[in-house]
Design an enzyme around this catalytic site. Structure first.
Site, mmCIF file in Angstrom:
data_model
loop_
_atom_site.group_PDB
_atom_site.id
_atom_site.type_symbol
_atom_site.label_atom_id
_atom_site.label_comp_id
_atom_site.label_asym_id
_atom_site.label_seq_id
_atom_site.Cartn_x
_atom_site.Cartn_y
_atom_site.Cartn_z
ATOM 1 N N ASP A 441 0.828 -1.209 0.000
ATOM 2 C CA ASP A 441 0.000 0.000 0.000
ATOM 3 C C ASP A 441 0.866 1.264 0.000
ATOM 4 O OD1 ASP A 441 -2.397 1.415 0.143
ATOM 5 O OD2 ASP A 441 -3.181 0.241 1.828
ATOM 6 N N ASP A 498 -10.713 1.672 -3.747
ATOM 7 C CA ASP A 498 -11.271 1.312 -2.447
ATOM 8 C C ASP A 498 -12.787 1.222 -2.507
ATOM 9 O OD1 ASP A 498 -9.011 0.901 -1.031
ATOM 10 O OD2 ASP A 498 -9.030 2.795 0.069
HETATM 11 C C1 DGJ Z 1 -5.992 1.539 1.855
HETATM 12 C C2 DGJ Z 1 -6.305 0.385 0.963
HETATM 13 O O1 DGJ Z 1 -6.729 0.822 -0.287
HETATM 14 C C3 DGJ Z 1 -7.325 -0.505 1.632
HETATM 15 O O2 DGJ Z 1 -7.709 -1.546 0.778
HETATM 16 C C4 DGJ Z 1 -6.738 -1.031 2.912
HETATM 17 O O3 DGJ Z 1 -5.653 -1.875 2.626
HETATM 18 C C5 DGJ Z 1 -6.306 0.124 3.787
HETATM 19 N N1 DGJ Z 1 -5.466 1.053 3.093
HETATM 20 C C6 DGJ Z 1 -5.588 -0.370 5.008
HETATM 21 O O4 DGJ Z 1 -5.133 0.641 5.782
#
Ligand code: DGJ
Length: 694
Positions: A441, A498
């Protein structure tokens, strides 16, 4: 003296030409020219007339336009000496190197002590032209701007399409009319970003998804790009792509652009899309095992967030396995004292409060369910509230008073000590556990763009890949904030967004497929009530939208009713049965006659079968569904077509449409020229039609 060079594949010809020893220009790029075309005449053919108010000769629109040629637009490079004085290059031809599908042109500017090289590689199978530029100097220079080799854009085009977006709203297509001056996109966030996917389409007049001429571009770089699409006063148009300007913070003697991927299509946006999809899948991604089918994912994030309880996670894994999941990804919350997003980033040690016996009991349980195990990291980041930041505050990038993003700072990835620390921590986790997947991430933008940061991230990933060649990596950045061919040459999947809202995903996936094939595009079935949009969406639509790409689940499966469980298990089984050929298929965008319907056709590599996904994103303005035309079929062949999800026909559909009761046989010509009339449906319905060539 006129020099010419020519690259061809079955689809297109690229001709570069130069007068005397000046920088070459792309004098032709389009449908393939006959073998015996005289390229010197093509160079002459590009000459534009001169009238009042013009220079006596029009300056060439070269692969790196020069201010010293009185070029009336943006130059291809902007450099200064260490003393800050501008340097205006004046390159002269040195040599050309030619291979069957490649060309490298070398130039020197002796008075300024500079060397410039532009390379072009045309892939005869995917039709992608990969080009790069390199600038070298006898003394250190400051680089403000270096374009990859500059390409012309057609004047028979009224608009260009580029991409923007936001968190939970990636891959929005912007159409901008060509007019005098510049369309300028510059991404100064330091990562590829939701806002600035580095791509451009230039459709010629009348082009659609399925027909007409389209030029496509993608710049493969994860640190933020700059794009200039400029119409010069004389009408010519140029396209420049490079790193965002002034992101090389130190003077150096060598600079290189990243790769610009360009393609010409004579069958609409799909011609570009198929090239980008295949090139990414077959040339760029380095799969540990390309023959291994993509496993169905289960991701823990939207089920438990930071609240990790080992028994609950085991239970979730068991439910997910019953639904058909094959890989369990433990998301954020397993390390340090990470109970929320305010602390612990960079403290990559398993949290003993949540995992008193380490991760192994959970991993063994997951393996016992026949699933593999993946884990989340956010390597480039640090919370001020972390052991690492307390020990090494100077390892963070940016000033003390900087604005934080998600309560975190970025680490300085150009610092070798930082990279060594991260390599040690991540390797320790991978060496001591049976983990074959990382969700990587990157949740904030950088305090300032800096090429060294991106190079540092690339170096760390490369080192980890070398040490753990069987570990696959997913590129995530608050969803789709780091998607480009640069990061994808080191990773294997993207977390597109997301947003698990299937209505939003339907559109995003449709647009992202201009560049991304199924095998890299993660798509999960989210909770019944979407956590990021608040929308309640039925399981049928959620499941089929996820089944369009690399399928997964990301919700608490214990919320599923009996019917929802049955539907999701069925769709997942369908996906697992079909993923092999779908993983090699081309995703083709259909020209939908109804704005409410977003439709695509996935056509098998050997053309023997296809599946159409026609998703209803909204209520239609007309009462009866309009016929949906398919594409790229054999007009003379007969196809057996069937509706996969006939059970989803609802009681308000009362007529007797073609596929209502059983499969039918029709010709490719009929399917492409009349199209299929599908049953009437509510919004948030997906029709899935399978076709087999007889
Ligand atoms: C942002 C990501 O896009 C989510 O899928 C998740 O992994 C969160 N971060 C976790 O903090």
């Amino acid at each position: 003296m006129t020099q010419t060079w020519r690259l061809d594949d079955t689809r297109q010809t690229l001709v570069l030409g130069a007068r005397g020893d000046r920088l070459a220009e792309v004098v032709y790029w389009g449908p393939r020219l006959p073998e015996d075309e005289d390229c010197a005449t093509i160079v002459r053919g590009g000459d534009i007339d001169v009238t009042g108010g013009m220079l006596d000769v029009n300056p060439e629109l070269s692969i790196s336009p020069e201010a010293t040629r009185t070029f009336p637009g943006q130059p291809g490079m902007v450099i200064r000496g260490e003393d800050g004085m501008p340097i205006l290059p004046k390159f002269r031809f040195a040599r050309a190197e030619e291979t069957p599908n490649g060309l490298s042109l070398h130039y020197v500017d002796t008075s300024n002590g500079l060397r410039y090289a532009a390379t072009f590689e045309l892939d005869p199978q995917t039709h992608i032209i990969a080009s790069r530029s390199v600038l070298e100097a006898d003394r250190s220079l400051h680089l403000h701007w270096l374009a990859a080799p500059v390409m012309p854009a057609p004047q028979m085009s009224d608009e260009m399409i580029d991409f923007s977006g936001r968190w939970c709203g990636e891959f929005q297509m912007n159409r901008t009319a060509w007019s005098a001056g510049i369309r300028y996109r510059e991404n100064r966030t330091g990562r590829t970003g939701h806002e600035h996917f580095p791509g451009l389409l230039v459709p010629c007049r009348g082009a659609t998804n399925t027909q007409g001429q389209v030029y496509g571009f993608h710049y493969g770089w994860s640190g933020g790009h700059r794009m200039i699409a400029e119409e010069l006063p004389d009408g010519r148009r140029q396209v420049q792509f490079g790193h965002a300007s002034r992101m090389e913070s130190k003077p150096r003697t060598r600079f290189a652009s990243s790769t610009l991927y360009s393609v010409f299509s004579s069958d609409g946006i799909n011609g570009c899309a198929v090239s980008f999809q295949r090139h990414l899948r077959d040339r760029i991604i380095t799969w540990p095992d390309a023959s291994r089918p993509r496993p169905v994912h289960y991701n823990s994030w939207e089920a438990v967030y930071f609240n990790h309880k080992i028994d609950e996670l085991k239970d979730l894994a068991a439910h997910a396995a019953l639904l058909g999941a094959e890989r369990f990804v433990l998301d954020d919350g397993w390390f340090g004292m990470r109970d929320n997003d305010e602390s612990s980033l960079a403290d990559w040690v398993v949290d003993p409060r949540k995992y008193p016996d380490g991760l192994d009991p959970l991993i063994e349980h997951v393996h016992g369910l026949d699933m593999t195990f993946g884990i989340w990291f956010e390597p480039e980041m640090v919370n001020p509230d972390s052991e690492l930041h307390r020990a090494h505050p100077d390892w963070a990038l940016g000033g003390e008073d900087q604005i934080l993003g998600r309560q975190q700072k970025a680490l300085d990835m150009s610092n070798e000590a930082v990279r060594d620390y991260l390599f040690d921590r991540i390797s320790h986790v991978l060496e001591n556990h049976a983990i074959d997947y990382i969700k990587w991430d990157h949740n904030r933008v950088l305090p300032q763009p800096d090429a060294a940061q991106t190079m540092g991230s690339y170096a760390l990933i490369d080192r980890l890949r070398e040490a753990f060649p069987n570990v696959e990596i997913e590129s995530c950045a608050s969803g789709g904030g780091r998607i480009d061919f640069g990061i994808l040459s080191r990773t294997h999947r993207v977390w597109l967004s997301d947003s698990n809202d299937a209505v939003e995903r339907l559109r995003m996936q449709h647009n992202a497929a201009i560049f991304l094939p199924l095998v890299v595009t993660g798509s999960h079935v989210g909770p019944r009530v979407c956590h990021t949009s608040g929308r309640t969406i039925n399981i049928r639509f959620r499941a089929w939208v996820a089944a369009q790409r690399h399928m997964g689940f990301e919700m608490d499966p214990r919320e599923l009713t009996e019917d929802e469980t049955a539907v999701l298990s069925r769709v997942t089984a369908w996906w697992r049965e079909n993923r092999k050929w779908m993983g090699r298929a081309d995703i083709l965008r259909l020209d939908s006659p109804d704005d409410a319907v977003i439709a695509e056709q996935q056509l098998a590599e050997d053309d023997s079968r296809f599946v159409v996904f026609a998703g209803k994103a909204d209520t239609s303005s007309q009462i009866a569904p309009r016929p949906l035309r398919l594409t790229r079929l054999d007009p003379a062949a007969m196809y057996r077509i069937d509706l996969v999800n006939r059970d989803d026909i609802n009681h308000l559909s009362r007529g007797d449409t073609l596929l209502k009761t059983d499969a039918k046989t029709v010709s490719g010509s009929y399917l492409m020229n009349h199209g299929l009339i599908l049953p009437w449906s509510f919004p948030e319905t997906m029709w899935v039609i399978e076709g087999t060539k007889l």
